[in-house]
Design an enzyme around this catalytic site. Structure first.
Site, PDB file in Angstrom:
ATOM      1  N   SER A  21       0.815  -1.216   0.000  1.00 49.93           N
ATOM      2  CA  SER A  21       0.000   0.000   0.000  1.00 49.93           C
ATOM      3  C   SER A  21       0.848   1.265   0.000  1.00 49.93           C
ATOM      4  CB  SER A  21      -0.939   0.012   1.205  1.00 49.93           C
ATOM      5  OG  SER A  21      -0.196   0.012   2.413  1.00 49.93           O
ATOM      6  N   THR A  29      -1.443   3.656   4.115  1.00 48.54           N
ATOM      7  CA  THR A  29      -0.544   4.813   4.150  1.00 48.54           C
ATOM      8  C   THR A  29       0.436   4.644   5.292  1.00 48.54           C
ATOM      9  OG1 THR A  29      -2.345   6.272   3.460  1.00 48.54           O
ATOM     10  CG2 THR A  29      -0.434   7.335   4.435  1.00 48.54           C
ATOM     11  N   THR A  74       2.048   7.083   0.267  1.00 47.62           N
ATOM     12  CA  THR A  74       1.070   6.064  -0.106  1.00 47.62           C
ATOM     13  C   THR A  74       1.046   5.893  -1.610  1.00 47.62           C
ATOM     14  OG1 THR A  74      -1.261   5.409   0.096  1.00 47.62           O
ATOM     15  CG2 THR A  74      -0.844   7.709  -0.347  1.00 47.62           C
ATOM     16  N   ARG A 109      -6.667  10.902  -9.556  1.00 44.71           N
ATOM     17  CA  ARG A 109      -7.195  11.004  -8.190  1.00 44.71           C
ATOM     18  C   ARG A 109      -6.053  11.196  -7.190  1.00 44.71           C
ATOM     19  NH1 ARG A 109      -6.349   8.212  -3.093  1.00 44.71           N
ATOM     20  NH2 ARG A 109      -8.290   8.249  -1.927  1.00 44.71           N
ATOM     21  N   THR A 140      -4.491   7.822   8.301  1.00 41.93           N
ATOM     22  CA  THR A 140      -4.528   6.743   7.322  1.00 41.93           C
ATOM     23  C   THR A 140      -5.981   6.348   7.116  1.00 41.93           C
ATOM     24  OG1 THR A 140      -3.805   4.463   6.854  1.00 41.93           O
ATOM     25  CG2 THR A 140      -4.179   5.011   9.152  1.00 41.93           C
ATOM     26  N   GLY A 141      -6.320   5.913   5.922  1.00 43.10           N
ATOM     27  CA  GLY A 141      -7.699   5.494   5.676  1.00 43.10           C
ATOM     28  C   GLY A 141      -8.238   6.054   4.379  1.00 43.10           C
TER      29      GLY A 141
HETATM   30  N1  GLY Z   1      -5.171   7.531   2.664  1.00 48.58           N
HETATM   31  C1  GLY Z   1      -4.640   7.333   1.397  1.00 48.58           C
HETATM   32  C2  GLY Z   1      -5.510   7.703   0.308  1.00 48.58           C
HETATM   33  O1  GLY Z   1      -6.711   7.800   0.468  1.00 48.58           O
HETATM   34  O2  GLY Z   1      -5.006   7.916  -0.772  1.00 48.58           O
END
Ligand code: GLY
Length: 304
Positions: A66, A164, A182, A192, A215-216
């Site tokens: 990730s 992340t 990330t 995005r 993170t999330g």
């Molecule tokens: N938390 C990482 C992302 O949404 O890209």
């Protein structure tokens, strides 16, 4: 805030966690990253060096797929990286998003901070829209293929994609630095960008207070600047764990089912974390290194 209230909060904070500096704290059980940041501090390097070294370790090792190259491909199969770093002494920030063909995004973020007057630089954008931006000026709409992905509510971030590395480092002199790295959400629409490279969302550092990192599900979390909010709450005397929780509570009011967690630390060396309980995510793991822990210590917090 009433002085008595502040006093009570400070008292509960001092009872809350063993405090010691320097301190490294990062999201998820990314132990090698913690160890690398801690070693950088032991070598006398700065808190910024420690954050960069720690996050770069994760990027190299592709922490759980990730972070770093090769993971979370977008709809076209390409990995793009987002990262930021923040100097809590000067409040300077460097960030990159949608970065391609570079392994150490955190180092590019640092270069943005130190060698440009900008804060956030992004890579190529504008694919998968119609009409084709190479031949037409628009207006653009998502291509049919992209729409279909959205309508299916395709899983992009979940508890299994740890998502992340967020890190806060506080030096013995109470300098604070924070950073994130990330490869974003799986099968994202090209272009995005999530919360990780956004100051106050992905992470935040202020050497008069402390730091936080998130993170999330960045698409939701970045709307609430949880890292900034957590630092501001700590500024008012709220202990790190409660500050993390309050920052997530704000998001939960609007998006009860969001996937996310925050780590927080203050310049007294106290730290904590919080996570939003959703199916399959009832406990959040994070790493801490202080003179009291000797080695990187795995900590867990129950989600609320
Ligand atoms: N938390 C990482 C992302 O949404 O890209």
């Amino acid at each position: 805030m009433h002085y008595l209230h502040v006093f009570a909060l400070s008292l509960s904070a001092s009872l809350f966690a063993e405090a010691s500096l320097p301190l490294v704290i990062n999201t998820w059980p990314f132990q090698d990253a913690t160890a690398a940041a801690w070693s950088a501090l032991q070598r006398g390097e700065s808190v910024l060096d420690a954050v960069e070294t720690g996050c770069a370790t994760c990027e190299r090792e592709q922490c759980d797929g990730s972070v770093g190259y090769g993971g979370s491909p977008d709809e076209t199969g390409e990995t793009t990286l987002d990262a930021m770093i923040m100097n809590g002494d000067s409040m300077e920030v460097g960030a990159v998003a949608d970065l391609r063909r570079v392994k150490n995004a955190i180092s590019v973020a640092r270069a943005v901070m130190e060698h440009t007057t900008h804060t956030l630089l992004v890579g190529e954008m504008g694919k998968n829209v119609s009409p084709d931006p190479r031949t037409s000026c628009g207006p653009y709409k998502p291509s049919v293929e992209v729409k279909r992905m959205d309508e299916q509510n395709h899983t992009r971030l979940d508890v299994h994609s740890h998502d992340t590395i967020g890190m806060v480092v506080i030096g013995r002199n109470r300098s604070v630095a924070a950073g994130t790295s990330t490869n974003g959400a799986r099968h994202k629409v090209p272009g995005r960008v999530g919360d990780s490279p956004i100051a106050g969302a992905g992470s935040y550092a202020d050497s008069t207070v402390g730091g936080a990192a998130a993170t999330g599900d960045g698409d939701v979390m970045m709307r609430f600047l949880p890292s900034f909010l957590a630092v501001e709450l700590m500024r008012r005397g709220i202990d790190p764990a409660s500050a993390c929780k309050a920052a997530l509570t704000r998001i939960k009011t609007y998006y009860p089912g969001f996937f996310g967690a925050v780590i927080c630390a203050n310049i007294q060396g106290e730290y904590g974390a919080a996570c939003n309980r959703v199916p399959g995510f009832s406990q959040f793991s994070y790493m801490v290194s202080t003179p009291l822990t000797n080695n990187p210590l795995l900590k867990k917090v129950d989600c609320f």
